[in-house]
Structures are given as structure tokens and as C-alpha cells.
Design an enzyme around this catalytic site. Structure first.
Site, PDB file in Angstrom:
ATOM      1  N   THR A 108     -10.457  -1.738  -9.448  1.00  0.00           N
ATOM      2  CA  THR A 108     -11.490  -0.426  -9.421  1.00  0.00           C
ATOM      3  C   THR A 108     -12.611  -0.247 -10.656  1.00  0.00           C
ATOM      4  OG1 THR A 108     -10.044   0.650  -7.898  1.00  0.00           O
ATOM      5  CG2 THR A 108     -11.756   1.915  -9.045  1.00  0.00           C
TER       6      THR A 108
ATOM      7  N   SER B  48      -6.257  -6.081  -7.026  1.00  0.00           N
ATOM      8  CA  SER B  48      -4.837  -6.282  -7.569  1.00  0.00           C
ATOM      9  C   SER B  48      -4.001  -6.596  -6.474  1.00  0.00           C
ATOM     10  CB  SER B  48      -4.328  -5.144  -8.442  1.00  0.00           C
ATOM     11  OG  SER B  48      -4.245  -4.053  -7.484  1.00  0.00           O
ATOM     12  N   SER B  49      -4.211  -6.284  -5.229  1.00  0.00           N
ATOM     13  CA  SER B  49      -3.183  -6.527  -4.098  1.00  0.00           C
ATOM     14  C   SER B  49      -3.090  -8.221  -3.862  1.00  0.00           C
ATOM     15  CB  SER B  49      -3.801  -6.186  -2.901  1.00  0.00           C
ATOM     16  OG  SER B  49      -3.569  -4.527  -2.696  1.00  0.00           O
TER      17      SER B  49
ATOM     18  N   GLN C 255      15.661   3.829  -2.427  1.00  0.00           N
ATOM     19  CA  GLN C 255      14.150   4.476  -2.135  1.00  0.00           C
ATOM     20  C   GLN C 255      13.690   5.680  -2.852  1.00  0.00           C
ATOM     21  OE1 GLN C 255      13.692   4.489   2.378  1.00  0.00           O
ATOM     22  NE2 GLN C 255      15.526   3.312   2.135  1.00  0.00           N
TER      23      GLN C 255
END
Length: 329
Positions: free
Chosen positions: A12, A56-57, A267
Site C-alpha cells: 500500500t 505482500s500476499s 486460534q
């Protein structure tokens, strides 16, 4: 003045609305950053490199190795390194660099932004100024500097997609805060224990499964035929897994019989995995599963990929995983 290498990798931070692909061309990065944030040139002598320009993915093991090799090759020429990186997988890259570049004697700092540098109200400008100033200091580890906070990179998680407070260190206090003064808890900083060395390579044969109520492990037995070398199961609370129905205990035993070590995470964002607390965890522990303790899932996953590059022996995998390499434990 200190000499700093600024490495722009995309994300970004460098998006420009007028560009067809919303990103800066590599040749324009340095001029754009220096023109928009001239303060950094007063903090240090800045060189800029753009080894790749990606969302960045799409950053993974190849990019982690490219970055660590680039930094290692330039190690003696610079006093510190700042990496501009997309926020989505910044914690993975920070973990990867902390496991690839060992015994650091100068800082490697990742930063980025939630809004592009070219937009009003962007957080990019202040994040970059903070990161560059910190890169001139005697800090000896891989850090994430974001929203005026200083985090150990491999202890950090992204917690928000819309807030400027995008990162948190849930099980380890931030190393410092940036306000009128820069306050750093030096007692928590890593200290180098020998010469810097580079340990390249990752082997992506570990799988992370997030367990849900009533989800059958039967869907995943086929993984054992895919040459995986380690499993990370994300259970509930302190690491509890459902059994006898659905029977995740048998799944763990089947993996162990195939010499696939099993690690248990949670989680929950905060707290440690303790398989001894409840029966569901104790059964997994007795079957041979390993707790990841307070380690983040991101750091645990990346560390497994690094370990698998070094060995495929189950006992060695477990032993190395439980060693504290870069403050991740």
C-alpha cells in the site's frame, strides 16, 4: 551521518492512484519517497533499492530468500536496513528474516502503511520517518515499526485492516514507543552472540489446519500422501482439540506413525498453548503432539519451513523448533 539502505518491496505504501497498475515503477521509487518525505535525508544518508514491487500476499519463500541475501550482501556497507513492505504478510517476512539473518549487530526494520504515501491522512510518512531514525540506533534484531510502536518482528500479528493501530504483540510487550521521546526497553532487546551469519532457504512442506467444531479430520488424511513433513493444528483455547467425535486424536496418531511431527497452536490471539490443562489437550500431548507455547502462528509456520530446509528427521525438527533462535520463544 549513518548510511541506511531503504528496500522497497511494494504494498500500500507506494500505491499511486494515477498509475494504471496502482504502483510506482521501480525507477521512480527513490525520487517519490525522498520528495514526499525529505526528513529522512536529514536523518541518514539513504540509498534505495527495489528488488520487487508486489502485493505482500504474493510474497513468500523466494522473496524472503531474496531479501535476506540482499541484506547480507550489503551488510558491511550500511549501518541499518529499512524495508517498506505490505502489511498483510509483514509478520511472515519479519519472522523469515529473523530466522535467516542471525546474530545481528545492527537493525533490520520493516514498516509500511495502511494508506498510500500519496494520499491525505496517510500514516506512511510518519512510519517511514520513525523507521529510518530507529535504523540509525544500536538495535540488533528484526523489528516492525508501525504507528509509533516498536515490535519484535517475530512476535507480531496484524490485528486490523482499517485502523492505523494495525499491529500488536500479544504475548510479548512492545520493545518501545515513539512520542516526544523514543522510549526503548533495552532490557528486552536481543544481543548478538557471535558473528553475523546467513542461513538461507525454506522448504514449504508444512501445513496449517484451523480446526472448527464438528469438522471431520477425514477430509485431511489425503495430506499424508502429499509429502508433507510437519503439521500445525490450530485448536481452541489453550490448544484443545475435539475428540472422540470428531476424532482428531486418531489423526494426530496417524501423522506420528508416518513420522510427521504435529504441533498444536491456538486460534486465540493472546495467551499460551498449554496441552496439560484439559483432557482434550492432554490426550494430544500423550500422543506426541508438541505445543507452540506463546509463539505466534506466523512465526511457528515460518520456523517450520526453515527447519525443514535443514532436516527432515522428526526428532531434529522438534528439537530445533523448541530452540529459541531469535527471541520468538
Amino acid at each position: 551521518m549513518k548510511k541506511i539502505l531503504l528496500i522497497h518491496t511494494g504494498g500500500t505504501f507506494g500505491m499511486v492512484p494515477v498509475e494504471p497498475d496502482q504502483t510506482l515503477a521501480p525507477a521512480r521509487v527513490q525520487n517519490h519517497i525522498i520528495n514526499m518525505v525529505p526528513e529522512i535525508s536529514r536523518l541518514a544518508e539513504i540509498d534505495v533499492l527495489t528488488p520487487f514491487n508486489k502485493d505482500s500476499s504474493n510474497v513468500g519463500i523466494e522473496e524472503w530468500d531474496l531479501l535476506s541475501q540482499l541484506i547480507y550482501e550489503h551488510w558491511d556497507r550500511y549501518d541499518g536496513f529499512v524495508i517498506i513492505h505490505g502489511t498483510d504478510t509483514m509478520t511472515y517476512t519479519a519472522s523469515a528474516l529473523s530466522f535467516s539473518l542471525r546474530n545481528l549487530n545492527k537493525p533490520v526494520i520493516l514498516t509500511g502503511s495502511q494508506r498510500p504515501l500519496s494520499q491525505y491522512r496517510s500514516d506512511a510518512r510518519l512510519n517511514l520517518i520513525d523507521a529510518v531514525e530507529l535504523s540509525t540506533m544500536d538495535l540488533r534484531e528484526v523489528l516492525i515499526v508501525f504507528n509509533q510502536r516498536i515490535f519484535r518482528g517475530n512476535r507480531t500479528k496484524k490485528i486490523s485492516v482499517k485502523s492505523y493501530h494495525a499491529f500488536e504483540s500479544p504475548n510479548f510487550p512492545p520493545l518501545g514507543e515513539i512520542g516526544v521521546t523514543i522510549d526503548i526497553d533495552h532490557s528486552r532487546l536481543l544481543q548478538s552472540e557471535g558473528p553475523v551469519f546467513h542461513l538461507p532457504g525454506f522448504y514449504p512442506q508444512a501445513v496449517v489446519l484451523t480446526i472448527q467444531p464438528s469438522m471431520s479430520p477425514g477430509y485431511f488424511y489425503s495430506l499424508f500422501d502429499q509429502n508433507i513433513k510437519a503439521l500445525l493444528l490450530l485448536g481452541f483455547g489453550s490448544g484443545n482439540l475435539p475428540f472422540p467425535e470428531p476424532d482428531w486424536l486418531s489423526f494426530i496418531k496417524a501423522a506420528m506413525e508416518r513420522d510427521i511431527p504435529v504441533f498444536i497452536g491456538t486460534q486465540s490471539i493472546q495467551g499460551r498453548v498449554d496441552l496439560s490443562l484439559y483432557e482434550c489437550g492432554r490426550q494430544a500431548l500423550e500422543a506426541g503432539a508438541q505445543s507452540i507455547g506463546q509463539m505466534t502462528v506466523e512465526a511457528a509456520y515460518v520456523k517450520l519451513l526453515k527447519i525443514l530446509k535443514l532436516t527432515s528427521h522428526p526428532d531434529a525438527i522438534v528439537r530445533m523448533f523448541n530452540e529459541n533462535w531469535a527471541g520468538e520463544i
